[in-house]
Design a protein around this motif. Structure first.
Motif, PDB file in Angstrom:
ATOM      1  N   UNK A 355      20.050 -27.340   9.466  1.00 41.76           N
ATOM      2  CA  UNK A 355      21.246 -27.619  10.265  1.00 41.76           C
ATOM      3  C   UNK A 355      21.391 -29.138  10.329  1.00 41.76           C
ATOM      4  N   UNK A 356      22.349 -29.666   9.548  1.00 41.75           N
ATOM      5  CA  UNK A 356      22.528 -31.120   9.496  1.00 41.75           C
ATOM      6  C   UNK A 356      23.978 -31.484   9.697  1.00 41.75           C
ATOM      7  N   UNK A 357      24.274 -32.575  10.394  1.00 45.74           N
ATOM      8  CA  UNK A 357      25.638 -33.009  10.706  1.00 45.74           C
ATOM      9  C   UNK A 357      26.406 -31.843  11.310  1.00 45.74           C
ATOM     10  N   UNK A 358      25.918 -31.363  12.421  1.00 42.67           N
ATOM     11  CA  UNK A 358      26.485 -30.131  12.962  1.00 42.67           C
ATOM     12  C   UNK A 358      26.366 -30.063  14.473  1.00 42.67           C
ATOM     13  N   UNK A 359      27.220 -29.191  15.035  1.00 35.22           N
ATOM     14  CA  UNK A 359      27.037 -28.778  16.422  1.00 35.22           C
ATOM     15  C   UNK A 359      26.853 -27.270  16.412  1.00 35.22           C
ATOM     16  N   UNK A 360      25.869 -26.820  17.170  1.00 34.38           N
ATOM     17  CA  UNK A 360      25.700 -25.387  17.346  1.00 34.38           C
ATOM     18  C   UNK A 360      25.969 -25.129  18.819  1.00 34.38           C
ATOM     19  N   UNK A 361      27.048 -24.407  19.122  1.00 32.63           N
ATOM     20  CA  UNK A 361      27.481 -24.229  20.515  1.00 32.63           C
ATOM     21  C   UNK A 361      26.481 -23.428  21.343  1.00 32.63           C
ATOM     22  N   UNK A 362      26.669 -23.506  22.648  1.00 30.80           N
ATOM     23  CA  UNK A 362      25.756 -22.847  23.583  1.00 30.80           C
ATOM     24  C   UNK A 362      25.612 -21.368  23.248  1.00 30.80           C
ATOM     25  N   UNK A 363      24.359 -20.901  23.261  1.00 31.20           N
ATOM     26  CA  UNK A 363      24.010 -19.490  23.077  1.00 31.20           C
ATOM     27  C   UNK A 363      24.450 -18.910  21.735  1.00 31.20           C
ATOM     28  N   UNK A 364      24.805 -19.735  20.793  1.00 28.45           N
ATOM     29  CA  UNK A 364      25.069 -19.229  19.439  1.00 28.45           C
ATOM     30  C   UNK A 364      23.743 -18.787  18.831  1.00 28.45           C
ATOM     31  N   UNK A 365      23.811 -17.855  17.871  1.00 27.19           N
ATOM     32  CA  UNK A 365      22.609 -17.406  17.178  1.00 27.19           C
ATOM     33  C   UNK A 365      22.774 -17.665  15.683  1.00 27.19           C
ATOM     34  N   UNK A 366      21.847 -18.410  15.136  1.00 29.43           N
ATOM     35  CA  UNK A 366      21.929 -18.757  13.718  1.00 29.43           C
ATOM     36  C   UNK A 366      20.885 -17.932  12.986  1.00 29.43           C
ATOM     37  N   UNK A 367      21.312 -17.084  12.079  1.00 27.61           N
ATOM     38  CA  UNK A 367      20.390 -16.177  11.393  1.00 27.61           C
ATOM     39  C   UNK A 367      19.474 -16.894  10.414  1.00 27.61           C
ATOM     40  N   UNK A 368      18.422 -16.160  10.029  1.00 32.56           N
ATOM     41  CA  UNK A 368      17.418 -16.725   9.115  1.00 32.56           C
ATOM     42  C   UNK A 368      18.068 -17.223   7.831  1.00 32.56           C
ATOM     43  N   UNK A 369      17.644 -18.369   7.382  1.00 39.42           N
ATOM     44  CA  UNK A 369      18.083 -18.867   6.081  1.00 39.42           C
ATOM     45  C   UNK A 369      19.468 -19.477   6.064  1.00 39.42           C
ATOM     46  N   UNK A 370      20.040 -19.755   7.214  1.00 37.94           N
ATOM     47  CA  UNK A 370      21.377 -20.379   7.242  1.00 37.94           C
ATOM     48  C   UNK A 370      21.278 -21.848   6.846  1.00 37.94           C
ATOM     49  N   UNK A 371      22.238 -22.258   6.009  1.00 39.98           N
ATOM     50  CA  UNK A 371      22.253 -23.655   5.556  1.00 39.98           C
ATOM     51  C   UNK A 371      23.621 -24.255   5.857  1.00 39.98           C
ATOM     52  N   UNK A 372      23.643 -25.425   6.489  1.00 37.38           N
ATOM     53  CA  UNK A 372      24.888 -26.186   6.551  1.00 37.38           C
ATOM     54  C   UNK A 372      24.916 -27.068   5.300  1.00 37.38           C
ATOM     55  N   UNK A 373      25.915 -26.844   4.454  1.00 35.53           N
ATOM     56  CA  UNK A 373      26.020 -27.603   3.203  1.00 35.53           C
ATOM     57  C   UNK A 373      26.821 -28.857   3.546  1.00 35.53           C
ATOM     58  N   UNK A 374      26.127 -29.909   3.923  1.00 32.09           N
ATOM     59  CA  UNK A 374      26.784 -31.064   4.540  1.00 32.09           C
ATOM     60  C   UNK A 374      27.077 -32.185   3.560  1.00 32.09           C
ATOM     61  N   UNK A 375      26.646 -32.064   2.314  1.00 34.38           N
ATOM     62  CA  UNK A 375      26.629 -33.227   1.411  1.00 34.38           C
ATOM     63  C   UNK A 375      27.179 -32.824   0.050  1.00 34.38           C
ATOM     64  N   UNK A 376      28.117 -33.637  -0.465  1.00 35.12           N
ATOM     65  CA  UNK A 376      28.662 -33.326  -1.793  1.00 35.12           C
ATOM     66  C   UNK A 376      28.170 -34.318  -2.837  1.00 35.12           C
ATOM     67  N   UNK A 377      27.134 -35.018  -2.511  1.00 28.16           N
ATOM     68  CA  UNK A 377      26.593 -36.014  -3.447  1.00 28.16           C
ATOM     69  C   UNK A 377      27.121 -37.404  -3.154  1.00 28.16           C
ATOM     70  N   UNK A 378      28.216 -37.482  -2.349  1.00 26.74           N
ATOM     71  CA  UNK A 378      28.791 -38.786  -1.989  1.00 26.74           C
ATOM     72  C   UNK A 378      28.935 -38.944  -0.485  1.00 26.74           C
ATOM     73  N   UNK A 379      29.467 -37.928   0.148  1.00 29.55           N
ATOM     74  CA  UNK A 379      29.759 -38.016   1.578  1.00 29.55           C
ATOM     75  C   UNK A 379      29.130 -36.870   2.348  1.00 29.55           C
ATOM     76  N   UNK A 380      28.983 -37.123   3.667  1.00 28.63           N
ATOM     77  CA  UNK A 380      28.453 -36.097   4.560  1.00 28.63           C
ATOM     78  C   UNK A 380      29.611 -35.525   5.376  1.00 28.63           C
ATOM     79  N   UNK A 381      29.579 -34.227   5.628  1.00 26.92           N
ATOM     80  CA  UNK A 381      30.645 -33.562   6.376  1.00 26.92           C
ATOM     81  C   UNK A 381      30.068 -32.737   7.521  1.00 26.92           C
ATOM     82  N   UNK A 382      30.916 -32.498   8.515  1.00 25.67           N
ATOM     83  CA  UNK A 382      30.483 -31.903   9.768  1.00 25.67           C
ATOM     84  C   UNK A 382      30.728 -30.391   9.816  1.00 25.67           C
TER      85      UNK A 382
END
Ligand code: UD1
Ligand code: MG
Length: 454
Positions: A355-382
């Motif tokens: 979990x990178x460059x992200x907000x995970x709201x209160x009481x959210x549940x993130x399942x096993x193996x979840x990936x935030x794909x935050x990078x395209x090789x040049x920039x980071x995204x939220x």
């Protein structure tokens, strides 16, 4: 401010530190995540009305820049040639214009001194003596300078080991290096030190004999061997690290944290643990970590530049990278990495996620193996995940993307578009089933080869 209250610390750091065998100047080597010099500057910072003047060698801009960054009012003096500790201290003269109060001369490579020791020296120097020398009684006095006392147990002179007689070498009380001197006398004394000695150097300790000859009062304040130890080699650096870690572990426990195996927990100089924090075995705190009351850090976790709020749980085997904030009661489980991530109150990221460059709201549940794909090789995204959202296992959230509050994401989805609150979104091919296919496949292959697969 009364003039006699003024304290100026001359920090000697012009030595090359050859034995470190390093490109980095010696005093910039780190102990508990902070350069040695930072520890010394913070000792000075604890003394009221104190300011530092740092004496560096030529080509030590890096050291000066670091000191200015930590304590902007630090004066910088350059000693062009290393002619000895008295010569080095003299270089600070032009930067100490008022010449009032007490001057402490300390070494940049001696980061383990206790603030109370320096405070005590300053006090004695203000009230009872013109010079106060830090003495200690090492187990092995080796090559330390020896403190020679007179019949009244006042300090008479200091002899360097190289110049000491056999009788003087037998003295157990040694020179710890640090000195407090009334400013009005210091520079006159320093300017009269000669270099006719075994090393051909201008010795700072020689000011004691000169002061006594003028009837000034010189005293010794004894400290512990541990605090006087300087760092000259990588082995010394490891020794200083061990001492600092021991102190930080004790402090954490004294402040109300439980450490399951203190010797396996590594702190940074600025780690803050609240009350009733529990830290498991083999946890590493990099710089900039604050853990609030009642939080649990389970074994084998690594945290840096992060805050963990009340009653949150982290680990085992979690990596909490800079810019992470873990909210109250939130759970970060095994093999989870967070970076610049705000995990809000009660949210759960329990297994195998990034979990990178992200907000995970209160009481959210993130399942096993979840990936935030935050990078395209040049920039980071939220990636913004709303409160109460449920992210199915093995989802890839391709940022920038926003998941509304209370939304559900089906397992294995690659989410590239925003999802509205309370919706279900998934990206998944339809499941195909061919009944009896497997047994037919096996029968065909086994009759062709004439044998059953083992
Ligand atoms: C010094 C004391 C010795 C004492 C010991 C305690 C002198 C002459 N001797 O010896 O009595 O027992 O500390 O550790 O002071 N430095 C400069 N410029 C120079 C020389 C040194 O800036 O020209 C700095 C070094 O970078 C170091 C500090 O002064 O930070 C101490 O110098 P060092 O050579 O280590 O002194 P010691 O031989 O240890
Ligand atoms: Mg030394």
């Amino acid at each position: 401010m009364m003039a006699r209250e003024t304290v100026t610390a001359i920090i000697l750091a012009a030595g090359k530190g050859t034995r470190m065998k390093s490109r980095l100047p010696k005093v910039l080597h780190r102990i508990a995540g902070r350069p040695m010099l930072g520890h010394v500057l913070s000792l000075v910072d604890e003394i009221p009305n104190a300011r530092s003047v740092l004496v560096v060698g030529p080509d030590m801009d890096e050291v000066a820049t670091y000191a200015k960054g930590v304590a902007p009012d630090t004066g910088i003096a350059v000693q062009a040639e290393q002619l000895g500790t008295a010569h080095a201290a003299l270089m600070a003269q032009s930067d100490i214009s008022d010449r009032e109060g007490v001057v402490l001369v300390i070494f940049g490579d001696t980061p383990l001194m206790h603030p109370e020791t320096l405070a005590g020296m300053v006090r004695t120097c203000r009230d009872e003596a013109e010079i106060v020398v830090l003495g200690f009684r090492p187990k092995d006095p080796a090559a330390y300078g020896r403190l020679v006392l007179d019949e009244e147990d006042a300090l008479q002179k200091i002899v360097e080991f190289k110049d000491a007689s056999e009788a003087e070498k037998g003295i157990a009380l040694c020179n710890g290096g640090a000195m407090a001197v009334r400013a009005e006398y210091l520079f006159d004394l320093l300017s009269r030190v000669g270099n006719e000695n075994a090393a051909g150097e201008y010795y700072l300790p020689d000011i004691v004999g000169l002061a006594r000859a003028e009837g000034l009062v010189c005293r010794v304040q004894e400290g512990e061997e541990e605090e006087v130890q300087g760092v000259n080699s990588r082995a010394d650096l490891a020794m200083a690290e061990a001492v600092m870690q021991r102190r930080l572990r004790h402090k954490a426990m004294a402040d109300g944290a439980t450490l399951a195996d203190p010797a396996s927990v590594y702190f940074s100089f600025d780690t803050v643990l609240g009350r009733d924090v529990t830290v498991g075995q083999n946890v590493v705190f990099g710089p900039g970590v604050r853990i609030a009351d009642g939080a649990t850090i389970k074994p084998f976790s690594h945290l840096e530049g992060a805050t963990v709020a009340e009653k949150a749980e982290v680990g085992p085997f979690a990596r909490i990278r800079p810019g992470s904030s873990i909210g109250a009661g939130a759970k970060i489980g095994n093999f989870v990495e967070t970076k610049k991530a705000e995990i809000q109150e009660g949210a759960k990221v329990s297994h195998l996620s990034y979990i990178g460059d992200a907000r995970v709201g209160a009481h959210a549940n993130i399942g096993a193996g979840t990936i935030t794909c935050n990078y395209d090789g040049y920039n980071k995204f939220f990636t913004d995940i709303g409160a109460g959202a449920f992210v199915g296992s093995n989802s890839a959230l391709v940022a920038p993307v926003k998941i509304g509050d209370g939304a559900y994401l089906g397992s294995g989805s690659v989410i590239t578009k925003d999802v509205t609150p309370d919706a279900l979104a998934f990206t998944r091919p339809k499941q195909v089933e061919k009944s009896g296919w497997a047994s037919a496949f096996r029968a065909k292959n086994e009759s062709a080869s004439g044998k059953v697969k083992d």
